[in-house]
Scaffold this active site. Structure first.
Site, PDB file in Angstrom:
ATOM      1  N   MET A  42      17.086  41.199 -17.920  1.00  0.00           N
ATOM      2  CA  MET A  42      16.578  41.262 -19.294  1.00  0.00           C
ATOM      3  C   MET A  42      17.661  40.818 -20.268  1.00  0.00           C
ATOM      4  O   MET A  42      18.422  41.631 -20.774  1.00  0.00           O
ATOM      5  CB  MET A  42      16.149  42.694 -19.630  1.00  0.00           C
ATOM      6  CG  MET A  42      15.177  43.292 -18.646  1.00  0.00           C
ATOM      7  SD  MET A  42      14.536  44.882 -19.203  1.00  0.00           S
ATOM      8  CE  MET A  42      15.954  45.927 -19.045  1.00  0.00           C
ATOM      9  N   ASP A  43      17.699  39.549 -20.543  1.00  0.00           N
ATOM     10  CA  ASP A  43      18.755  38.989 -21.373  1.00  0.00           C
ATOM     11  C   ASP A  43      18.202  38.623 -22.743  1.00  0.00           C
ATOM     12  O   ASP A  43      17.090  38.110 -22.832  1.00  0.00           O
ATOM     13  CB  ASP A  43      19.245  37.700 -20.689  1.00  0.00           C
ATOM     14  CG  ASP A  43      20.747  37.644 -20.668  1.00  0.00           C
ATOM     15  OD1 ASP A  43      21.367  38.429 -21.393  1.00  0.00           O
ATOM     16  OD2 ASP A  43      21.284  36.809 -19.932  1.00  0.00           O
ATOM     17  N   GLY A  44      18.960  38.864 -23.805  1.00  0.00           N
ATOM     18  CA  GLY A  44      18.574  38.331 -25.109  1.00  0.00           C
ATOM     19  C   GLY A  44      18.233  39.363 -26.172  1.00  0.00           C
ATOM     20  O   GLY A  44      17.822  38.992 -27.271  1.00  0.00           O
ATOM     21  N   ARG A 219      15.174  35.314 -15.013  1.00  0.00           N
ATOM     22  CA  ARG A 219      16.196  35.586 -16.021  1.00  0.00           C
ATOM     23  C   ARG A 219      15.738  34.979 -17.330  1.00  0.00           C
ATOM     24  O   ARG A 219      15.332  33.819 -17.385  1.00  0.00           O
ATOM     25  CB  ARG A 219      17.547  35.017 -15.598  1.00  0.00           C
ATOM     26  CG  ARG A 219      18.602  35.313 -16.645  1.00  0.00           C
ATOM     27  CD  ARG A 219      19.976  35.465 -16.102  1.00  0.00           C
ATOM     28  NE  ARG A 219      20.852  36.082 -17.093  1.00  0.00           N
ATOM     29  CZ  ARG A 219      22.117  36.363 -16.895  1.00  0.00           C
ATOM     30  NH1 ARG A 219      22.675  36.114 -15.737  1.00  0.00           N
ATOM     31  NH2 ARG A 219      22.829  36.914 -17.850  1.00  0.00           N
ATOM     32  N   THR A 220      15.808  35.760 -18.393  1.00  0.00           N
ATOM     33  CA  THR A 220      15.363  35.282 -19.697  1.00  0.00           C
ATOM     34  C   THR A 220      16.540  34.692 -20.459  1.00  0.00           C
ATOM     35  O   THR A 220      17.678  34.735 -19.998  1.00  0.00           O
ATOM     36  CB  THR A 220      14.758  36.434 -20.515  1.00  0.00           C
ATOM     37  OG1 THR A 220      15.714  37.476 -20.583  1.00  0.00           O
ATOM     38  CG2 THR A 220      13.493  36.946 -19.883  1.00  0.00           C
TER      39      THR A 220
END
Ligand code: NAG
Ligand code: NAG
Length: 275
Positions: A42-44, A219-220
């Site tokens: 959970m990136d961003g 992957r975001t």
């Protein structure tokens, strides 16, 4: 009063229509292979907050809402296992105020999920924590244990939250535990078939042994690295990277991810048949 009632009815009706449409789309998707397990990095969250001129915590709040929506969609689509990378051991090296802030937010969300009427309880989602919980402060560790206990009988889906996790840490701990077990076994007199540690014995000790290996790792935020997440388990996973920031992840992203997985799956199957 009257007006509010009508508005509310209208809203409920709209909700039902949207859910019905979602179901239609999901039933089309179910014609192909449905993944059993999707994992997300959970990136961003922070970038989302910066883009929207919000405080950093607000980015994580939005990220939590996105996670809850994804869990609901996964239940509707019949995906049994969802795993997310929530906090890496390496993240402890960030600024102390930032770590503190994230931990407080996480504690708040865990307490929210413990409630009887929480989204996870209403949808029958069991929660598992994967990672070195000893690294967490006591209130957080206790809350995590409580949430696992409270949701232990939910059986629709399993949401694994990787907190204080890195893959290398998981692997080392699993190897240490298998060595200890082997040592105890070998103390027994007249034991036959003692040998070196094998793969199954190590895998049994992994935190992630609770779920099958992920079919898809997403992957975001446009990143393409695994960053020490499920290295052992993702040997055969379909890797997917999207530009969307985690809080922006939506129903349509999930549909697109599953479609891509299905397209690729059929290609892989054809290839295997040719061999
Ligand atoms: C789960 O089920 C067991 C056995 O039926 C029961 O003893 C236990 O209290 C239940 N736990 C929760 C949190 O409902
Ligand atoms: C799907 O898998 C095949 C081979 O297994 C690979 O060549 C192809 O690039 C993959 N496609 C996508 C969209 O990932």
């Amino acid at each position: 009063m009257q007006k509010g009632g009508v508005g509310e009815k209208m809203l409920k009706f709209l909700f039902r229509v949207v859910r019905f449409l979602r179901k239609c789309i999901f039933s089309v998707l179910s014609v192909g292979p449905v993944p059993a397990h999707i994992a997300f990095i959970m990136d961003g969250n922070r970038r989302y907050a910066r883009q929207h001129n919000l405080k950093e915590g607000a980015g994580h709040d939005a990220g939590f809402l996105a996670l809850m929506s994804i869990v609901i969609y996964a239940c509707e689509l019949g995906i049994k296992y969802v795993t997310v990378y929530a906090f890496s051991i390496d993240n402890f090296r960030r600024r102390p105020e930032e770590v503190e802030c994230i931990m407080n937010l996480m504690l708040e969300k865990i307490e929210l999920m413990c409630r009887k009427d929480s989204i996870v309880n209403r949808h029958g989602v069991r929660i598992h924590f994967s990672g070195n919980l000893e690294l967490l402060r006591e209130p957080m560790r206790d809350a995590a244990k409580k949430l696992m206990a409270v949701t232990a009988n939910n059986s629709n889906a399993l949401l694994t939250l990787c907190v204080a996790y890195t893959s290398t840490n998981e692997i080392i701990q699993a190897i240490q535990k298998s060595c200890e077990e082997k040592w105890v076994e070998n103390q027994e007199p007249r034991r036959v078939g003692r040998g070196p540690i094998n793969l199954l014995e190590i895998e049994k000790q992994m935190d992630m042994a609770i779920a099958p290996d992920p079919d898809i790792v997403v992957r975001t935020s446009g990143e393409n690295r695994l960053s020490n997440f499920l290295l052992w388990q993702s040997a055969r996973s379909y890797l997917f990277s999207t530009l969307a920031l985690w809080p922006d992840i939506s129903f349509w992203h999930l549909v697109w991810i599953v479609l891509n997985f299905q397209r690729n799956q059929s290609r892989v199957e054809k290839k295997n048949k040719q061999v």
